[in-house]
Design an enzyme around this catalytic site. Structure first.
Site, mmCIF file in Angstrom:
data_model
loop_
_atom_site.group_PDB
_atom_site.id
_atom_site.type_symbol
_atom_site.label_atom_id
_atom_site.label_comp_id
_atom_site.label_asym_id
_atom_site.label_seq_id
_atom_site.Cartn_x
_atom_site.Cartn_y
_atom_site.Cartn_z
ATOM 1 N N ASP A 67 0.832 -1.205 0.000
ATOM 2 C CA ASP A 67 0.000 0.000 0.000
ATOM 3 C C ASP A 67 0.868 1.257 0.000
ATOM 4 O OD1 ASP A 67 0.960 0.030 2.639
ATOM 5 O OD2 ASP A 67 -0.971 -0.468 3.541
ATOM 6 N N ASN A 132 -7.609 -2.093 13.989
ATOM 7 C CA ASN A 132 -8.994 -2.160 13.498
ATOM 8 C C ASN A 132 -9.213 -3.338 12.556
ATOM 9 O OD1 ASN A 132 -7.742 -1.342 11.163
ATOM 10 N ND2 ASN A 132 -8.936 0.519 10.865
ATOM 11 N N HIS A 134 -7.402 -3.986 9.762
ATOM 12 C CA HIS A 134 -7.040 -3.802 8.354
ATOM 13 C C HIS A 134 -5.817 -4.640 7.986
ATOM 14 C CE1 HIS A 134 -4.315 -0.002 9.174
ATOM 15 N NE2 HIS A 134 -3.642 -1.107 9.331
ATOM 16 N N GLU A 139 -9.426 -1.268 4.872
ATOM 17 C CA GLU A 139 -10.020 -0.895 6.147
ATOM 18 C C GLU A 139 -11.308 -1.688 6.375
ATOM 19 O OE1 GLU A 139 -8.207 0.808 8.001
ATOM 20 O OE2 GLU A 139 -7.379 2.617 7.096
HETATM 21 P P1 PGA Z 1 2.015 -1.617 13.106
HETATM 22 O O1 PGA Z 1 0.979 -1.498 11.908
HETATM 23 O O2 PGA Z 1 3.009 -2.657 12.714
HETATM 24 O O3 PGA Z 1 2.626 -0.250 13.179
HETATM 25 O O4 PGA Z 1 1.219 -1.977 14.310
HETATM 26 C C1 PGA Z 1 0.355 -2.625 11.432
HETATM 27 C C2 PGA Z 1 -0.608 -2.231 10.354
HETATM 28 O O5 PGA Z 1 -1.306 -1.229 10.506
HETATM 29 O O6 PGA Z 1 -0.651 -2.936 9.346
#
Ligand code: PGA
Length: 240
Positions: A67, A132, A134, A139
């Protein structure tokens, strides 16, 4: 689905590095999908150490970012472009990213996904999971068959990147992401999660029926998924 539990985040990084280095050794044209976030940083550092020591070589690997943010110039601090420039401190065959600064983000991410398919897809797609649920920038609300596309970022996701962009206002409101469908088309998937803050969403993604409410739960539909968790992230899973 395989679930591997590492005692701590350091062990998790070592196991993830081994999985990535193994793919780099296999096949004529290995390809991997790479995530940003806090979780994979220690994995990328471990890979850099192994490359330095001669135990891993990613110079034949084609890497695809899963992404990117949209609507800011490429390389803006906080973008995934800037993240990879900083954290992938080893030679890679190639690294492809959507262009954060593309005048037409929808066209850019569609072309990116089409280049990926034409190049033969992803051998191992490495992912993080947001609190969340994702995966990449898919999302909550993302369908199992969602294609690569431009998305509105969840507030939770924008908050997580406020420090990297300098302030919440500076975080783009939109992102470009490989879709859940593109991710599920990967030949293997490795999801990394570390820390107690991920324990509940990891449990929901693994144990609840798949649904768009927790996009990571769609990974249950792929036979080649490995969840690599540290003990804290695995702490809410039922005994198995
Ligand atoms: P993080 O992010 O490794 O900073 O917890 C994970 C994500 O949002 O894919």
């Amino acid at each position: 689905m395989r679930i591997e539990i590492a005692a701590d985040a350091t062990t998790l990084a070592k196991r993830a590095a081994s999985a990535i280095c193994d793919v780099a050794r296999a096949g004529a044209h290995p390809s991997i999908g790479l995530p940003t976030g806090d979780t994979p940083i220690s994995t990328y550092e471990e890979i850099a150490r192994r490359v330095e020591a001669g135990g891993c070589d990613l110079s034949r690997v084609t890497a695809w970012a899963v992404d990117e943010f949209a609507g800011v110039p490429r390389g803006t601090p906080g973008t995934n472009d800037a993240f990879f420039l900083r954290h992938l401190a080893f030679p890679l065959g190639a690294l492809h990213l959507p262009d954060a600064g593309a005048a037409n983000a929808a066209r850019d991410i569609a072309a990116f996904a089409s280049r990926l398919r034409d190049a033969g897809g992803i051998d191992l797609c490495v992912l993080g999971i947001g609190t969340n649920g994702h995966i990449a920038f898919n999302e909550p609300g993302s369908a199992a068959d969602s294609p690569a596309r431009v998305v509105d970022l969840a507030t939770e996701s924008r908050n997580a990147h406020a420090a990297a962009f300098g302030s919440l206002d500076a975080v783009p409101t939109r992102g470009m992401t490989l879709g859940v469908a593109d991710i599920l088309a990967s030949r293997a998937i490795l999801v990394l999660a570390s820390g107690a803050a991920k324990a509940d969403i990891v449990r929901r993604a693994i144990e609840e029926p798949p649904s768009a409410a927790v996009p990571a739960s769609w990974l249950q539909r792929h036979a080649g998924v490995t969840w690599l968790l540290d003990a804290a992230a695995a702490s809410r899973l039922r005994a198995r």
